[in-house]
Design a protein around this motif. Sequence first.
Motif, short mmCIF file in Angstrom:
data_model
loop_
_atom_site.label_atom_id
_atom_site.label_comp_id
_atom_site.label_asym_id
_atom_site.label_seq_id
_atom_site.Cartn_x
_atom_site.Cartn_y
_atom_site.Cartn_z
N UNK B 237 36.92 45.46 46.87
CA UNK B 237 37.16 45.72 46.19
C UNK B 237 36.98 45.43 44.55
N UNK B 238 38.31 44.80 44.20
CA UNK B 238 38.36 44.17 42.87
C UNK B 238 37.18 42.79 42.98
N UNK B 239 36.97 41.73 44.17
CA UNK B 239 36.24 40.64 43.59
C UNK B 239 34.45 41.88 43.62
N UNK B 240 33.89 42.84 44.17
CA UNK B 240 32.93 43.61 44.43
C UNK B 240 33.14 43.88 42.76
N UNK B 241 33.88 44.18 41.79
CA UNK B 241 34.05 45.35 40.82
C UNK B 241 33.87 43.70 39.98
N UNK B 242 34.21 42.59 39.78
CA UNK B 242 34.11 41.79 38.86
C UNK B 242 32.59 41.77 38.53
N UNK B 243 31.87 41.98 40.62
CA UNK B 243 30.19 40.86 40.41
C UNK B 243 29.18 41.55 39.37
N UNK B 244 29.56 43.29 40.24
CA UNK B 244 28.38 43.94 39.17
C UNK B 244 29.64 45.13 38.87
N UNK B 246 30.40 48.84 38.27
CA UNK B 246 30.50 50.33 38.30
C UNK B 246 29.26 50.22 39.53
N UNK B 247 29.01 49.63 40.02
CA UNK B 247 27.91 49.65 41.28
C UNK B 247 28.49 50.63 42.30
N UNK B 248 28.17 51.93 42.52
CA UNK B 248 28.66 52.62 43.50
C UNK B 248 28.35 51.98 44.72
N UNK B 249 27.66 50.92 44.89
CA UNK B 249 27.73 50.66 46.66
C UNK B 249 29.30 49.72 46.92
N UNK B 250 29.68 49.63 45.58
CA UNK B 250 31.16 49.33 46.16
C UNK B 250 31.92 49.65 47.24
N UNK B 251 31.77 50.97 47.01
CA UNK B 251 32.75 51.85 47.45
C UNK B 251 32.41 51.43 48.89
N UNK B 252 31.22 51.21 49.78
CA UNK B 252 31.01 51.00 50.58
C UNK B 252 31.53 50.15 51.20
N UNK B 253 31.86 48.99 50.00
CA UNK B 253 32.96 47.84 50.67
C UNK B 253 34.22 48.17 51.62
N UNK B 254 34.59 49.66 51.60
CA UNK B 254 35.78 49.80 51.98
C UNK B 254 35.28 50.57 52.78
N UNK B 255 34.28 50.97 53.39
CA UNK B 255 33.92 51.70 54.49
C UNK B 255 33.90 53.39 53.91
N UNK B 256 33.51 53.39 52.41
CA UNK B 256 33.46 54.42 52.50
C UNK B 256 31.87 55.61 52.69
#
Lengths: 321, 304
Positions: B237-244, B246-256
């Motif tokens: 989650x942290x890694x996707x936050x540093x890349x982009x 506030x992208x909602x797709x981030x939540x998908x990184x943990x399968x929400x």
Amino acid sequence: MPNIKLRTENILEVSNPKMRISWKTIVHQKQLIFMSFPFLLYILLFSYAPLWGWLTAFQSYTPAKGIFEQQWVGFKQFEFLFTDERFIRMLRNTIAMSVINLVLSFVTAIILALLLNELKNMLFKRTIQTISYLPHFLSWVIVASIVQTCLSTEGGIVNEVLMKLHIIDAPILWLSKGEYFWGVIGAANVWKEVGWNTIIYLAAIAAIDPALYEAAEIDGANRFHKMRYITLQGIRPTIMVLLIMSIGNILNSGFEAQYLLRNGMVLDWSDTIDIFVLRYGIGNGNYSLGTAAGIFKSIANIILLLMANYTAKKIGEERLI
Amino acid sequence: MIKSIKRINIGDMAFNLFNTVFMLLLAVVTLYPFINTIAVSFNDGMDTIRGGIYLWPRVFSLQNYKAVFITGTVFNAFFISVARTVLATVLNIFFTTMLAYTLSRREYVFRKFITVVFVMTMYFNAGIIPNYLLIRDLHLMNNFLVYVVPSLVAAFNLIVIRTYIRTLPDSLAESAKIDGAGDFRIFMQIIFPLCMPVLATVALFVAVGSWNSWFDTFLYCSGRQELSTLQYELMKLLASATQTNNNPAMANAVGVDAQTARNLVTPISIRAAITIVASTPILLVYPFLQKHFVVGLSVGSVKE
């Protein structure tokens, strides 16, 4: 806190000269042997066997072949490392961040220990200590997440406080500017470990003979004199031992925090030797180059440790080995 | 005379005042980020985006925790984290104490040799890649055992426990020996139960280390989602936050699932909730073991 003296006993102990390995003693001590030899084999496998892997640094390793069928290239990998601009930059980053961390963590922990020692209310002291240990138990993933939140430009507490105090006019992009990265890592490290690092100093302070303070008081010493000439002097051996150990680790201390807080904009400042090993060694499958960088680090660390130890011996200080 | 005492007292009082204020400030700086994370984790996700959440939630909601626990990935990761921590701690404590006992017996002929072999490992490390190759050759890649097996006995803990056993009276083992007890029995029935104070601390250190690690998952188990740990999920989650940002797709990184992510929770809230889930277990335990820490740490500066 129990009154313990810093142990300077011999880890290895002087062995009994009469003790001989004979068939009779082995039979006699078979239970001890059964209880310890499996672990001997275990440590040989997990800590010593990988040293064979160091051979790959002198080869041009391809995973398909066995370790003795590889092409030998001598010191080519090392030559490549030291002519590689990226590696030199990562070496610089590693050393810079380690030195910053070392100085900051020693100074802050010693000051905090001295101040904690001056607190007279035991309940208050205990409470502060408990609170100050908290961040030590958080993983670097969590700390990195917290640092990111606090330093954010959108409502991050650091920027907000600095703006309220009119120290800055606009939020600062702390994590996107390479020049700030070393400082951010240093500050994060202090936040995480300062409380924990005081434990050993407080133990050493507790072991100082109270008669020294009484004598100094009779001679008219005030609080600051006592802090400076008794407390600080009393923990000097502890400081030296910890310093030597830290110097031996100077190339080791750069991975988790840097890896978790870095981003595309600060790579020139954030990447350390370990990140180099990971990126070029495992990421690009260049095992030989990665191993060479790892060997350089291990050997440099041992040399630094021995040098620090030797210097401490020369100037008559407490030493490690 | 009276005058000088008074002056010292004023100086003392000023110092005490400064010291107290300093300590309170330290407590605030230490606790604030954590309290803020708790507040965000209990606050409504969309409301958090408006900013201004400091010490307590503005729109109280359990949605973030629900989102974390209804998604199989995080729940599974939590279970793996618990399993590896419990297993590593139990095995570590038992094996390390058993070995420490043998190394505490002065008459043991291999005592010095084994001690040297272990102590050496504190000063060198083969490095990331040789270890990686070893794990690969042992077929421990993408295997749950990689969380436990490579760190069964650590030299540092070994020395800590051995030093403690040394402080126990020799007569205990001696009298049991005269009564005919073997070394294994002496260890199990006499020494091990007496080691509890030091084992509490070592267990905490081992448990914290195991619970907090993400790098072994990253390096050895990233190929199998079902072996992922809580810390590694948080790291992703942290890694996707540093890349982009506030992208909602981030939540998908943990399968929400996408619907939940869009309507109710945001990556920031999810991250806060997982952070709290990942840190609470340890924070509930460590204050009770505080008085033992110093024993464990002081051995670290033992002179060889």
